[in-house]
Design an enzyme around this catalytic site. Structure first.
Site, PDB file in Angstrom:
ATOM      1  N   LYS A 111      27.113  56.627  66.690  1.00  0.00           N
ATOM      2  CA  LYS A 111      27.811  57.397  67.719  1.00  0.00           C
ATOM      3  C   LYS A 111      28.219  58.793  67.279  1.00  0.00           C
ATOM      4  CE  LYS A 111      30.062  53.891  70.613  1.00  0.00           C
ATOM      5  NZ  LYS A 111      31.388  53.390  70.977  1.00  0.00           N
ATOM      6  N   LYS A 193      20.610  47.326  72.438  1.00  0.00           N
ATOM      7  CA  LYS A 193      21.516  46.391  73.108  1.00  0.00           C
ATOM      8  C   LYS A 193      21.932  46.956  74.467  1.00  0.00           C
ATOM      9  CE  LYS A 193      25.754  48.209  71.259  1.00  0.00           C
ATOM     10  NZ  LYS A 193      27.000  48.125  70.577  1.00  0.00           N
ATOM     11  N   LYS A 196      27.434  50.133  77.451  1.00  0.00           N
ATOM     12  CA  LYS A 196      28.123  50.913  78.474  1.00  0.00           C
ATOM     13  C   LYS A 196      27.666  52.367  78.431  1.00  0.00           C
ATOM     14  CE  LYS A 196      32.388  48.230  78.283  1.00  0.00           C
ATOM     15  NZ  LYS A 196      33.622  48.119  77.497  1.00  0.00           N
TER      16      LYS A 196
HETATM   17  P1  AMP Z   1      32.682  47.144  74.325  1.00  0.00           P
HETATM   18  O1  AMP Z   1      31.717  47.333  75.433  1.00  0.00           O
HETATM   19  O2  AMP Z   1      32.238  47.875  73.116  1.00  0.00           O
HETATM   20  O3  AMP Z   1      34.113  47.407  74.694  1.00  0.00           O
HETATM   21  O4  AMP Z   1      32.596  45.615  73.928  1.00  0.00           O
HETATM   22  C1  AMP Z   1      33.413  44.566  74.401  1.00  0.00           C
HETATM   23  C2  AMP Z   1      32.884  43.252  73.850  1.00  0.00           C
HETATM   24  O5  AMP Z   1      31.575  42.977  74.358  1.00  0.00           O
HETATM   25  C3  AMP Z   1      32.744  43.232  72.320  1.00  0.00           C
HETATM   26  O6  AMP Z   1      33.133  41.956  71.839  1.00  0.00           O
HETATM   27  C4  AMP Z   1      31.278  43.454  72.099  1.00  0.00           C
HETATM   28  O7  AMP Z   1      30.829  42.896  70.892  1.00  0.00           O
HETATM   29  C5  AMP Z   1      30.670  42.726  73.289  1.00  0.00           C
HETATM   30  N1  AMP Z   1      29.363  43.303  73.644  1.00  0.00           N
HETATM   31  C6  AMP Z   1      29.115  44.611  73.941  1.00  0.00           C
HETATM   32  N2  AMP Z   1      27.801  44.790  74.225  1.00  0.00           N
HETATM   33  C7  AMP Z   1      27.215  43.564  74.118  1.00  0.00           C
HETATM   34  C8  AMP Z   1      25.866  43.102  74.292  1.00  0.00           C
HETATM   35  N3  AMP Z   1      24.878  43.909  74.656  1.00  0.00           N
HETATM   36  N4  AMP Z   1      25.625  41.778  74.095  1.00  0.00           N
HETATM   37  C9  AMP Z   1      26.621  40.941  73.744  1.00  0.00           C
HETATM   38  N5  AMP Z   1      27.899  41.326  73.549  1.00  0.00           N
HETATM   39  C10 AMP Z   1      28.205  42.619  73.739  1.00  0.00           C
END
Ligand code: AMP
Ligand code: TRP
Length: 331
Positions: A111, A193, A196
């Site tokens: 990032k 992956k 967002k």
């Molecule tokens: P974040 O979007 O970074 O706030 O992530 C929130 C939660 O979702 C965290 O526990 C991440 O590890 C999980 N997470 C985010 N993207 C993925 C994905 N593509 N597959 C599975 N888990 C995800």
């Protein structure tokens, strides 16, 4: 009772990967553990945010937690910035973290490191704030997706370092990373992956997408060569679609393969769209059904409960470090 802590950022569209990799497991685990689920808005400002949008998203994410099945009578749902001890402990842990440890974090490398000149220090420091979130609550287990594993390792290292240098203070947390669904991939590029921050909106299905959007995105999802529908590790795009299907229908791979025998990608995508829409429609109705007043009272209760626990740990940390201020014993 053992403790869980987890959180998600109120940025971008909360997507199916967030649900399948994290949120879904929180809902299941909340009855076996004393649970704290946080909307980590202080993490969100590590990159510039529009203030109004951030405030709106923060409440929206709390609604998503509730709609997914987090029960506010059983679990504590709260907003990170409501509990100042998170930032306070982060400062303390900052003083014990080496620059080299943060420089190794792959998420930062992806990032921020490429644009070092205009990247904020907060983004570099992000994992220390995350460690503070976890350690403040004397957490045993942290249910997260695969991408957070390295941050959890740093959290454990920092806890052990503090305990060694200042005496037993923090419980050492373990990650809980699901065997299936820990890394849901982008629909438009199965090598990345679902994220967002993806600039291609077709790569992810947001939990608040409408039915037409979901169908369109799944129709456009890239596929691999080969035509039969099988759980085949060598075909990552297909594996990803089948993993989503599997988790939402709770069917086994043999059942799914049998169901799709003789059928092609088109059929799979169409049926997967039905499954996703059927799951998300009632979910979205629950989101809309939560009133502002109800949300306010849940977050207020969460703040009280969270602060109560956070203060206990922070008091102990300060005593350990000799940071006791007025009213402390004199010697
Ligand atoms: P974040 O979007 O970074 O706030 O992530 C929130 C939660 O979702 C965290 O526990 C991440 O590890 C999980 N997470 C985010 N993207 C993925 C994905 N593509 N597959 C599975 N888990 C995800
Ligand atoms: N870093 C996590 C993510 O991006 C969010 C997060 C912040 C978190 N603090 C946490 C997750 C504490 C678990 C525990 O997904």
């Amino acid at each position: 009772m053992k403790r869980i802590f987890s959180g998600a950022q109120p940025t971008g569209g909360f997507h199916l990967g967030n649900y399948l990799g994290a949120l879904r497991n929180w809902v299941e685990l909340q009855h076996e553990y004393e649970s704290f689920f946080c909307v980590v808005n202080l993490h969100a400002i590590t990159i510039p945010q529009d203030p109004q949008e951030l405030a709106k998203k923060t409440r929206e994410v709390a609604r998503l937690y509730l709609a997914a099945g987090i029960d506010p009578q059983v679990s504590t749902i709260f907003i990170q910035s409501d509990v100042p001890e998170h930032a306070e402990l982060a400062w303390v842990l900052n003083c014990m973290t080496r620059i080299s440890e943060l420089d190794r974090m792959t998420q930062f490398k992806e990032k921020g490191r490429s644009q070092r000149e205009n990247t904020g220090v907060g983004l570099f420091d992000y994992p220390v704030l995350m460690a503070s979130d976890i350690l403040l609550y004397q957490t045993d287990l942290v249910p997260v997706g695969e991408d957070q594993k390295q941050h959890l390792e740093l959290t454990r290292d920092l806890a052990m370092r503090f305990n060694r240098d200042y005496g037993e203070t923090f419980r050492i947390p373990e990650p809980f990373i699901p065997k299936i669904g820990a890394r849901i991939m982008s629909l438009s590029d199965p090598a990345k992956k679902m994220a967002k921050s993806d600039e291609n909106p077709n790569g992810s299905i947001a939990l608040l997408d409408d039915a037409d959007t979901i169908r369109r995105k799944l129709k456009r999802a890239v596929t691999d060569s080969g035509t039969d529908i099988r759980f085949d590790e060598t075909r990552p795009a297909l594996m990803n679609l089948l993993t989503i299907y599997r988790l939402l229908t709770e069917q086994t791979p043999p059942e799914i393969e049998e169901h799709f025998a003789g059928k092609g990608y088109g059929q799979l995508k169409g049926e997967l769209a039905d499954v996703v829409v059927e799951f998300l429609q009632p979910f979205q109705e629950r989101v809309r059904g939560i009133s502002d007043e109800e949300l306010d009272s849940i977050l207020e209760m969460g703040r009280e409960r969270a602060r109560n626990e956070a203060c206990k740990t922070m008091d102990e940390v300060k005593t350990r470090l000799g940071l006791s201020g007025s009213g402390a014993p004199r010697n």
